[in-house]
Design a protein around this motif. Structure first.
Motif, PDB file in Angstrom:
ATOM      1  N   MET A  58       0.856  -1.181   0.000  1.00 28.69           N
ATOM      2  CA  MET A  58       0.000   0.000   0.000  1.00 28.69           C
ATOM      3  C   MET A  58       0.893   1.232   0.000  1.00 28.69           C
ATOM      4  SD  MET A  58      -3.088   0.837   2.668  1.00 28.69           S
ATOM      5  CE  MET A  58      -4.002  -0.607   2.129  1.00 28.69           C
ATOM      6  N   ARG A  59       0.541   2.216  -0.784  1.00 29.05           N
ATOM      7  CA  ARG A  59       1.375   3.413  -0.917  1.00 29.05           C
ATOM      8  C   ARG A  59       0.968   4.479   0.109  1.00 29.05           C
ATOM      9  NH1 ARG A  59       4.790   5.052  -4.734  1.00 29.05           N
ATOM     10  NH2 ARG A  59       4.076   3.427  -6.167  1.00 29.05           N
ATOM     11  N   SER A  60       1.916   4.897   0.911  1.00 29.45           N
ATOM     12  CA  SER A  60       1.664   5.950   1.900  1.00 29.45           C
ATOM     13  C   SER A  60       1.637   7.310   1.200  1.00 29.45           C
ATOM     14  CB  SER A  60       2.745   5.931   2.976  1.00 29.45           C
ATOM     15  OG  SER A  60       4.020   6.148   2.401  1.00 29.45           O
ATOM     16  N   THR A  61       1.167   8.325   1.918  1.00 29.11           N
ATOM     17  CA  THR A  61       1.050   9.659   1.334  1.00 29.11           C
ATOM     18  C   THR A  61       1.838  10.720   2.094  1.00 29.11           C
ATOM     19  OG1 THR A  61      -0.970  10.085   2.622  1.00 29.11           O
ATOM     20  CG2 THR A  61      -1.255   9.171   0.408  1.00 29.11           C
ATOM     21  N   HIS A  62       2.283  10.413   3.318  1.00 31.05           N
ATOM     22  CA  HIS A  62       2.991  11.401   4.123  1.00 31.05           C
ATOM     23  C   HIS A  62       4.219  10.770   4.786  1.00 31.05           C
ATOM     24  CE1 HIS A  62      -0.787  13.473   3.555  1.00 31.05           C
ATOM     25  NE2 HIS A  62      -0.284  14.563   4.115  1.00 31.05           N
ATOM     26  N   GLY A  63       5.246  11.597   4.966  1.00 25.83           N
ATOM     27  CA  GLY A  63       6.445  11.132   5.638  1.00 25.83           C
ATOM     28  C   GLY A  63       7.137  10.033   4.853  1.00 25.83           C
ATOM     29  N   HIS A  64       7.937   9.242   5.543  1.00 24.50           N
ATOM     30  CA  HIS A  64       8.633   8.152   4.869  1.00 24.50           C
ATOM     31  C   HIS A  64       8.953   7.037   5.856  1.00 24.50           C
ATOM     32  CE1 HIS A  64      12.054  10.447   6.552  1.00 24.50           C
ATOM     33  NE2 HIS A  64      12.625   9.260   6.638  1.00 24.50           N
ATOM     34  N   ALA A  65       9.258   5.887   5.299  1.00 22.04           N
ATOM     35  CA  ALA A  65       9.729   4.742   6.075  1.00 22.04           C
ATOM     36  C   ALA A  65      10.893   4.130   5.324  1.00 22.04           C
ATOM     37  CB  ALA A  65       8.620   3.714   6.274  1.00 22.04           C
ATOM     38  N   GLU A  66      11.700   3.341   6.030  1.00 16.56           N
ATOM     39  CA  GLU A  66      12.796   2.621   5.403  1.00 16.56           C
ATOM     40  C   GLU A  66      12.738   1.176   5.872  1.00 16.56           C
ATOM     41  OE1 GLU A  66      17.539   3.027   5.555  1.00 16.56           O
ATOM     42  OE2 GLU A  66      16.500   4.737   4.628  1.00 16.56           O
ATOM     43  N   VAL A  67      12.662   0.269   4.922  1.00 15.72           N
ATOM     44  CA  VAL A  67      12.535  -1.160   5.220  1.00 15.72           C
ATOM     45  C   VAL A  67      13.665  -1.895   4.518  1.00 15.72           C
ATOM     46  CG1 VAL A  67      11.012  -3.170   5.139  1.00 15.72           C
ATOM     47  CG2 VAL A  67      10.025  -0.870   5.289  1.00 15.72           C
ATOM     48  N   GLY A  68      14.566  -2.468   5.301  1.00  7.31           N
ATOM     49  CA  GLY A  68      15.690  -3.172   4.701  1.00  7.31           C
ATOM     50  C   GLY A  68      16.528  -2.282   3.802  1.00  7.31           C
ATOM     51  N   GLY A  69      16.659  -1.005   4.162  1.00  6.51           N
ATOM     52  CA  GLY A  69      17.435  -0.076   3.363  1.00  6.51           C
ATOM     53  C   GLY A  69      16.691   0.502   2.180  1.00  6.51           C
ATOM     54  N   VAL A  70      15.435   0.095   1.964  1.00 11.81           N
ATOM     55  CA  VAL A  70      14.619   0.591   0.860  1.00 11.81           C
ATOM     56  C   VAL A  70      13.674   1.673   1.388  1.00 11.81           C
ATOM     57  CG1 VAL A  70      12.937   0.002  -0.913  1.00 11.81           C
ATOM     58  CG2 VAL A  70      14.730  -1.630  -0.302  1.00 11.81           C
ATOM     59  N   ARG A  71      13.686   2.817   0.764  1.00 16.06           N
ATOM     60  CA  ARG A  71      12.883   3.950   1.223  1.00 16.06           C
ATOM     61  C   ARG A  71      11.473   3.881   0.646  1.00 16.06           C
ATOM     62  NH1 ARG A  71      14.415   8.850   3.582  1.00 16.06           N
ATOM     63  NH2 ARG A  71      13.018  10.630   3.222  1.00 16.06           N
ATOM     64  N   LEU A  72      10.494   4.060   1.501  1.00 18.08           N
ATOM     65  CA  LEU A  72       9.093   4.111   1.099  1.00 18.08           C
ATOM     66  C   LEU A  72       8.582   5.540   1.288  1.00 18.08           C
ATOM     67  CD1 LEU A  72       7.791   0.838   2.827  1.00 18.08           C
ATOM     68  CD2 LEU A  72       8.262   1.181   0.386  1.00 18.08           C
ATOM     69  N   PRO A  73       7.621   5.948   0.419  1.00 18.69           N
ATOM     70  CA  PRO A  73       6.786   5.121  -0.468  1.00 18.69           C
ATOM     71  C   PRO A  73       7.347   4.862  -1.857  1.00 18.69           C
ATOM     72  CG  PRO A  73       5.999   7.363  -0.516  1.00 18.69           C
ATOM     73  CD  PRO A  73       7.146   7.348   0.466  1.00 18.69           C
ATOM     74  N   GLY A  74       8.611   5.078  -2.098  1.00 22.50           N
ATOM     75  CA  GLY A  74       9.128   4.990  -3.455  1.00 22.50           C
ATOM     76  C   GLY A  74       9.174   3.620  -4.083  1.00 22.50           C
ATOM     77  N   ARG A  75       9.828   2.645  -3.446  1.00 27.71           N
ATOM     78  CA  ARG A  75      10.128   1.370  -4.115  1.00 27.71           C
ATOM     79  C   ARG A  75       9.328   0.233  -3.482  1.00 27.71           C
ATOM     80  NH1 ARG A  75      16.256   0.724  -3.497  1.00 27.71           N
ATOM     81  NH2 ARG A  75      15.892  -1.088  -4.823  1.00 27.71           N
ATOM     82  N   LEU A  76       8.047   0.201  -3.739  1.00 31.40           N
ATOM     83  CA  LEU A  76       7.177  -0.800  -3.137  1.00 31.40           C
ATOM     84  C   LEU A  76       7.530  -2.212  -3.593  1.00 31.40           C
ATOM     85  CD1 LEU A  76       3.672   0.936  -3.410  1.00 31.40           C
ATOM     86  CD2 LEU A  76       5.375   1.117  -1.598  1.00 31.40           C
ATOM     87  N   ALA A  77       7.799  -2.386  -4.875  1.00 34.30           N
ATOM     88  CA  ALA A  77       8.090  -3.721  -5.406  1.00 34.30           C
ATOM     89  C   ALA A  77       9.341  -4.305  -4.767  1.00 34.30           C
ATOM     90  CB  ALA A  77       8.244  -3.664  -6.923  1.00 34.30           C
TER      91      ALA A  77
END
Length: 286
Positions: A58-77
């Motif tokens: 799911m694509r977020s709309t505010h702020g950001h998160a980082e999962v395993g070095g991958v920044r969201l909401p950019g690289r969901l796949a």
């Protein structure tokens, strides 16, 4: 089963706002690989949407998160490639008409379908079948599910499973690909005290083996990083239960109260159920 390597998670002012208001907002926490992270709150507080956002569904709309070095909401796949969903109602539910064995075989076929590595292509059918059985057995063992304990062993239909056994099966299926992040929704739903303790023991063991675990619940257990929902869907992380496993940046109640009176907030922001439904409906278009 592949050897799992847990991923680090962090979020800063992470949020998702749909046409009818906020699904969740103000999420901030930091967790090291192999952590057990409990998203705690009542039904309708945006817990499932946060879980889906942090796993790239799911694509977020505010702020950001980082999962395993991958920044969201950019690289969901990219996040989806190393994360796996356990039971999530409406997204990854078990089919009640299928047997346990059928679910395991289906997951094996899907795993072969997407495993196009050169090494895999060199294996004979017999060796691939044996390898698939080893993977399934390892996943079942990690999930604490002994087929011999089921009413009809692997021929037991899912509709005949106890709630805890169904949870174990869902976790086992998710673990077959050796994910770095395992996400489980409604962890403690419908469980008595004994089974609830067993469910958390299961997830702690998965985390201890190296896989980071993200679990939705109504009450976070001891030893977890609790990310709690607040009024107005502001979520805060509390490190009182982390047992030294994570670092959390804790927001204050005053921050939550201020968010509730935000003059720019959507007038329907308190309509949590509608906001959640909108976000889930939009997940496929992320």
């Amino acid at each position: 089963m592949d050897s799992p390597l847990g991923v680090a998670l962090s979020a800063e002012d992470f949020g998702l706002k749909g046409p009818r208001g906020w699904a969740f907002r103000g999420v901030g926490f930091s967790a090291r690989p192999g952590s057990l992270i409990a998203i705690e709150g009542d039904s309708g507080s945006g817990r499932t949407c946060l879980l889906l956002a942090l796993t790239g569904r799911m694509r977020s709309t505010h702020g950001h998160a980082e999962v395993g070095g991958v920044r969201l909401p950019g690289r969901l796949a990219a996040v989806r490639r190393f994360s796996a969903l356990g039971p999530v109602p409406g997204v990854s539910e078990l089919d009640p008409s299928l047997t346990v064995g059928e679910h395991l075989r289906e997951r094996t076929l899907l795993r072969h379908r997407f495993d196009d590595s050169f090494r895999s292509l060199l294996l004979s059918r017999a060796r691939r079948t044996a390898a698939a059985k080893d993977v399934a057995d390892a996943a079942l063992d990690a999930a604490g599910l002994d087929l011999a304990d089921l009413p009809k062993s692997e021929r037991t239909q899912v509709r005949d499973l106890e709630r805890l056994a169904a949870l174990r099966l869902s976790v086992a299926l998710a673990l077959t690909n050796g994910p770095g992040l395992l996400a489980v929704d409604d962890t403690d739903l419908g469980l008595g005290a004994t089974d609830r303790a067993s469910a958390w023991e299961l997830l702690r063991s998965v985390a201890a083996a190296g896989t980071t675990v993200l679990a939705v619940c109504t009450e976070a257990p001891e030893g977890s990083l609790a990310v709690r929902s607040r009024p107005g869907n502001v979520m805060t992380a509390a490190d009182g239960r982390t047992a030294g496993t994570t670092d959390a940046s804790d927001s204050t109640d005053a921050d939550a109260d201020a968010a509730d009176t935000d003059p720019d907030a959507d007038p329907d922001a308190d309509d949590n159920e509608k906001g959640k439904a909108d976000a889930i409906a939009e997940a496929g278009r992320a």
